[in-house]
Design a protein around this motif. Sequence first.
Motif, PDB file in Angstrom:
ATOM      1  N   ALA A 219       0.824  -1.201   0.000  1.00 42.15           N
ATOM      2  CA  ALA A 219       0.000   0.000   0.000  1.00 42.15           C
ATOM      3  C   ALA A 219       0.860   1.253   0.000  1.00 42.15           C
ATOM      4  CB  ALA A 219      -0.926   0.019   1.218  1.00 42.15           C
ATOM      5  N   GLN A 220       0.312   2.292  -0.611  1.00 44.95           N
ATOM      6  CA  GLN A 220       0.884   3.632  -0.494  1.00 44.95           C
ATOM      7  C   GLN A 220       0.245   4.273   0.728  1.00 44.95           C
ATOM      8  OE1 GLN A 220       3.127   4.743  -2.709  1.00 44.95           O
ATOM      9  NE2 GLN A 220       3.430   6.824  -1.943  1.00 44.95           N
ATOM     10  N   LEU A 221       1.080   4.717   1.674  1.00 41.91           N
ATOM     11  CA  LEU A 221       0.558   5.344   2.882  1.00 41.91           C
ATOM     12  C   LEU A 221       0.356   6.836   2.661  1.00 41.91           C
ATOM     13  CD1 LEU A 221       2.662   3.530   5.640  1.00 41.91           C
ATOM     14  CD2 LEU A 221       0.527   2.809   4.525  1.00 41.91           C
ATOM     15  N   ARG A 222      -0.448   7.437   3.503  1.00 45.48           N
ATOM     16  CA  ARG A 222      -0.773   8.851   3.350  1.00 45.48           C
ATOM     17  C   ARG A 222       0.422   9.765   3.585  1.00 45.48           C
ATOM     18  NH1 ARG A 222      -5.511  10.730   6.656  1.00 45.48           N
ATOM     19  NH2 ARG A 222      -5.748  12.269   4.986  1.00 45.48           N
ATOM     20  N   ASP A 223       1.455   9.257   4.254  1.00 45.32           N
ATOM     21  CA  ASP A 223       2.654  10.074   4.465  1.00 45.32           C
ATOM     22  C   ASP A 223       3.626   9.973   3.284  1.00 45.32           C
ATOM     23  OD1 ASP A 223       3.794   7.565   4.691  1.00 45.32           O
ATOM     24  OD2 ASP A 223       4.334   7.759   6.812  1.00 45.32           O
ATOM     25  N   GLY A 224       3.222   9.266   2.215  1.00 44.33           N
ATOM     26  CA  GLY A 224       4.048   9.164   1.025  1.00 44.33           C
ATOM     27  C   GLY A 224       4.938   7.945   0.965  1.00 44.33           C
ATOM     28  N   THR A 225       5.022   7.176   2.038  1.00 46.14           N
ATOM     29  CA  THR A 225       5.851   5.979   2.047  1.00 46.14           C
ATOM     30  C   THR A 225       5.058   4.776   1.542  1.00 46.14           C
ATOM     31  OG1 THR A 225       5.259   5.454   4.341  1.00 46.14           O
ATOM     32  CG2 THR A 225       7.205   6.853   3.990  1.00 46.14           C
ATOM     33  N   THR A 226       5.780   3.712   1.225  1.00 47.63           N
ATOM     34  CA  THR A 226       5.160   2.480   0.758  1.00 47.63           C
ATOM     35  C   THR A 226       5.364   1.387   1.795  1.00 47.63           C
ATOM     36  OG1 THR A 226       5.526   3.040  -1.568  1.00 47.63           O
ATOM     37  CG2 THR A 226       5.167   0.728  -1.060  1.00 47.63           C
ATOM     38  N   ALA A 227       4.308   0.639   2.073  1.00 49.78           N
ATOM     39  CA  ALA A 227       4.377  -0.482   3.018  1.00 49.78           C
ATOM     40  C   ALA A 227       4.100  -1.769   2.264  1.00 49.78           C
ATOM     41  CB  ALA A 227       3.352  -0.296   4.136  1.00 49.78           C
ATOM     42  N   SER A 228       4.872  -2.827   2.573  1.00 51.67           N
ATOM     43  CA  SER A 228       4.696  -4.097   1.882  1.00 51.67           C
ATOM     44  C   SER A 228       5.102  -5.250   2.782  1.00 51.67           C
ATOM     45  CB  SER A 228       5.538  -4.113   0.592  1.00 51.67           C
ATOM     46  OG  SER A 228       5.382  -5.331  -0.095  1.00 51.67           O
ATOM     47  N   ASP A 229       4.375  -6.354   2.670  1.00 54.57           N
ATOM     48  CA  ASP A 229       4.745  -7.565   3.394  1.00 54.57           C
ATOM     49  C   ASP A 229       4.308  -8.764   2.571  1.00 54.57           C
ATOM     50  OD1 ASP A 229       5.783  -9.140   5.457  1.00 54.57           O
ATOM     51  OD2 ASP A 229       3.864  -9.249   6.501  1.00 54.57           O
ATOM     52  N   THR A 230       5.138  -9.797   2.533  1.00 55.82           N
ATOM     53  CA  THR A 230       4.851 -11.031   1.804  1.00 55.82           C
ATOM     54  C   THR A 230       4.898 -12.196   2.784  1.00 55.82           C
ATOM     55  OG1 THR A 230       5.847 -10.143  -0.211  1.00 55.82           O
ATOM     56  CG2 THR A 230       5.571 -12.531  -0.096  1.00 55.82           C
ATOM     57  N   GLN A 231       3.880 -13.045   2.723  1.00 61.92           N
ATOM     58  CA  GLN A 231       3.779 -14.171   3.641  1.00 61.92           C
ATOM     59  C   GLN A 231       3.322 -15.422   2.903  1.00 61.92           C
ATOM     60  OE1 GLN A 231       4.610 -14.277   6.862  1.00 61.92           O
ATOM     61  NE2 GLN A 231       5.094 -12.099   7.069  1.00 61.92           N
ATOM     62  N   LEU A 232       3.596 -16.570   3.504  1.00 58.02           N
ATOM     63  CA  LEU A 232       3.088 -17.846   3.017  1.00 58.02           C
ATOM     64  C   LEU A 232       1.800 -18.183   3.758  1.00 58.02           C
ATOM     65  CD1 LEU A 232       6.327 -20.046   2.884  1.00 58.02           C
ATOM     66  CD2 LEU A 232       5.172 -18.916   0.971  1.00 58.02           C
ATOM     67  N   ILE A 233       0.720 -18.387   2.998  1.00 53.53           N
ATOM     68  CA  ILE A 233      -0.543 -18.836   3.572  1.00 53.53           C
ATOM     69  C   ILE A 233      -0.601 -20.347   3.398  1.00 53.53           C
ATOM     70  CG2 ILE A 233      -3.043 -18.565   3.575  1.00 53.53           C
ATOM     71  CD1 ILE A 233      -1.440 -16.021   4.285  1.00 53.53           C
ATOM     72  N   ARG A 234      -0.789 -21.067   4.497  1.00 49.59           N
ATOM     73  CA  ARG A 234      -0.641 -22.523   4.535  1.00 49.59           C
ATOM     74  C   ARG A 234      -2.007 -23.213   4.524  1.00 49.59           C
ATOM     75  NH1 ARG A 234       4.604 -23.753   6.327  1.00 49.59           N
ATOM     76  NH2 ARG A 234       5.818 -21.836   6.566  1.00 49.59           N
ATOM     77  N   PHE A 235      -2.233 -24.030   3.491  1.00 47.30           N
ATOM     78  CA  PHE A 235      -3.462 -24.807   3.373  1.00 47.30           C
ATOM     79  C   PHE A 235      -3.133 -26.294   3.473  1.00 47.30           C
ATOM     80  CE2 PHE A 235      -4.800 -20.886   1.320  1.00 47.30           C
ATOM     81  CZ  PHE A 235      -6.148 -20.780   1.614  1.00 47.30           C
ATOM     82  N   ALA A 236      -3.914 -27.031   4.266  1.00 47.89           N
ATOM     83  CA  ALA A 236      -3.897 -28.488   4.281  1.00 47.89           C
ATOM     84  C   ALA A 236      -5.227 -28.922   3.671  1.00 47.89           C
ATOM     85  CB  ALA A 236      -3.741 -29.031   5.692  1.00 47.89           C
ATOM     86  N   VAL A 237      -5.201 -29.358   2.425  1.00 50.37           N
ATOM     87  CA  VAL A 237      -6.425 -29.662   1.684  1.00 50.37           C
ATOM     88  C   VAL A 237      -6.725 -31.151   1.776  1.00 50.37           C
ATOM     89  CG1 VAL A 237      -7.521 -29.614  -0.590  1.00 50.37           C
ATOM     90  CG2 VAL A 237      -6.053 -27.708   0.146  1.00 50.37           C
ATOM     91  N   GLY A 238      -7.922 -31.456   2.233  1.00 50.64           N
ATOM     92  CA  GLY A 238      -8.335 -32.841   2.448  1.00 50.64           C
ATOM     93  C   GLY A 238      -8.254 -33.199   3.915  1.00 50.64           C
ATOM     94  N   THR A 239      -9.265 -33.895   4.391  1.00 46.37           N
ATOM     95  CA  THR A 239      -9.314 -34.275   5.802  1.00 46.37           C
ATOM     96  C   THR A 239      -8.103 -35.113   6.209  1.00 46.37           C
ATOM     97  OG1 THR A 239     -11.736 -34.218   5.752  1.00 46.37           O
ATOM     98  CG2 THR A 239     -10.710 -35.461   7.539  1.00 46.37           C
ATOM     99  N   ALA A 240      -7.600 -35.948   5.289  1.00 44.14           N
ATOM    100  CA  ALA A 240      -6.491 -36.843   5.618  1.00 44.14           C
ATOM    101  C   ALA A 240      -5.130 -36.164   5.531  1.00 44.14           C
ATOM    102  CB  ALA A 240      -6.519 -38.051   4.688  1.00 44.14           C
ATOM    103  N   THR A 241      -5.057 -34.921   5.065  1.00 45.98           N
ATOM    104  CA  THR A 241      -3.778 -34.227   4.969  1.00 45.98           C
ATOM    105  C   THR A 241      -3.383 -33.701   6.345  1.00 45.98           C
ATOM    106  OG1 THR A 241      -4.211 -33.561   2.687  1.00 45.98           O
ATOM    107  CG2 THR A 241      -2.534 -32.319   3.893  1.00 45.98           C
ATOM    108  N   PRO A 242      -2.252 -34.146   6.891  1.00 44.29           N
ATOM    109  CA  PRO A 242      -1.871 -33.706   8.237  1.00 44.29           C
ATOM    110  C   PRO A 242      -1.590 -32.200   8.276  1.00 44.29           C
ATOM    111  CG  PRO A 242      -0.622 -35.656   7.568  1.00 44.29           C
ATOM    112  CD  PRO A 242      -1.297 -35.131   6.341  1.00 44.29           C
ATOM    113  N   SER A 243      -2.209 -31.528   9.209  1.00 43.98           N
ATOM    114  CA  SER A 243      -1.957 -30.088   9.363  1.00 43.98           C
ATOM    115  C   SER A 243      -0.501 -29.828   9.739  1.00 43.98           C
ATOM    116  CB  SER A 243      -2.896 -29.498  10.413  1.00 43.98           C
ATOM    117  OG  SER A 243      -2.723 -30.140  11.670  1.00 43.98           O
ATOM    118  N   ALA A 244       0.125 -30.784  10.425  1.00 47.55           N
ATOM    119  CA  ALA A 244       1.528 -30.622  10.815  1.00 47.55           C
ATOM    120  C   ALA A 244       2.429 -30.524   9.587  1.00 47.55           C
ATOM    121  CB  ALA A 244       1.967 -31.781  11.696  1.00 47.55           C
ATOM    122  N   ASP A 245       2.064 -31.228   8.512  1.00 48.76           N
ATOM    123  CA  ASP A 245       2.859 -31.157   7.294  1.00 48.76           C
ATOM    124  C   ASP A 245       2.789 -29.751   6.691  1.00 48.76           C
ATOM    125  OD1 ASP A 245       3.387 -33.795   7.706  1.00 48.76           O
ATOM    126  OD2 ASP A 245       2.255 -34.543   5.970  1.00 48.76           O
ATOM    127  N   ALA A 246       1.604 -29.153   6.751  1.00 54.86           N
ATOM    128  CA  ALA A 246       1.456 -27.792   6.231  1.00 54.86           C
ATOM    129  C   ALA A 246       2.224 -26.790   7.092  1.00 54.86           C
ATOM    130  CB  ALA A 246      -0.015 -27.413   6.165  1.00 54.86           C
TER     131      ALA A 246
END
Length: 322
Positions: A219-246
């Motif tokens: 985002a461009q902030l109102r004070d003229g600076t730019t803010a940015s963050d990148t993250q990994l969103i972790r999905f465990a798809v399927g009931t049998a997929t262990p959440s610990a693996d994700a």
Amino acid sequence: MHRYRTAAAVLAAALAVGVSPPGAWASPSDDPQLSQSLDPNQQIVHGERVLQIGHVDMGPRFDNGHWRFLIHDDARKADPGAASVWRYPDETVLQVADAARLPVPADPSYTFIGAEPATPVWVVPQTQNPGVVWVGWNTQDPQVMQRIDRGVTMSLTGVQGPGIVTVYLNSGDFGKPQILWDSRKTEPQPVWVDANTHTHANWVFTKPGVYLLQLQVKAQLRDGTTASDTQLIRFAVGTATPSADALTATWSGTVAGDTSAPPASSAGVARGPDPAGASPVSWPLVTIVLVAAAGLVVGSIVAIRARRARRRVLAARAGSGR
């Protein structure tokens, strides 16, 4: 009065999308379920957590003055005795249970999913299925709304997983699905999100297993600076997929269109208690027929609502003298 929504209620609950640089424009909706205001004092907590049902949003938040892309665990919406909190993505898993399985429609408009008609895929729907975690995003943190210029750009910059991931909105005029993200694309895929927006979309996974979605919010902030963050969103798809693996999965690729390092984790941030308490409560499952209808039947909400929402935010700022 009725356990499940009627088609008319589903119509009123859907979202629309317009076109706006630098990518798709995810606009707000009049769905009562999406009407919310966030408490500026909600805690940001550490602690491993698997979210299997209930309302979850991703979004920006200032954490000790630092712009962060976090996960809002809205536990209080399901349980008045629980606390809604913000969580760090590297400590959080979104488990998509087999209750999310749906057959791919025979409609040619859905060939973008990447699976043959009638093939089962895992769908986190745009309209809530109480048996499946309901994933969306928001730009409604009070401090974020005060400090960003007009909105944020949320970009998918990479996907790791065993199948194809697509994220789309159903348009308000019964037209073709509006595709926001497609894991087969190699370039960054930006979506513009206005200030004070709360949006949910359809998330489709063609195979079970662990998926890492690399997302950036900028985002461009109102004070003229730019803010940015990148993250990994972790999905465990399927009931049998262990959440610990994700939870322990590591990123082996790079940001789309970039060769920079993987996203930073929240390591080193002061730890706090987790007031959310016990595991999520159980909700009754919704029938497959209704969930399929929720994915295909949509309301007539047009992009002008996004412009009106933006004008309201700007007018409020002007009135406060900011």
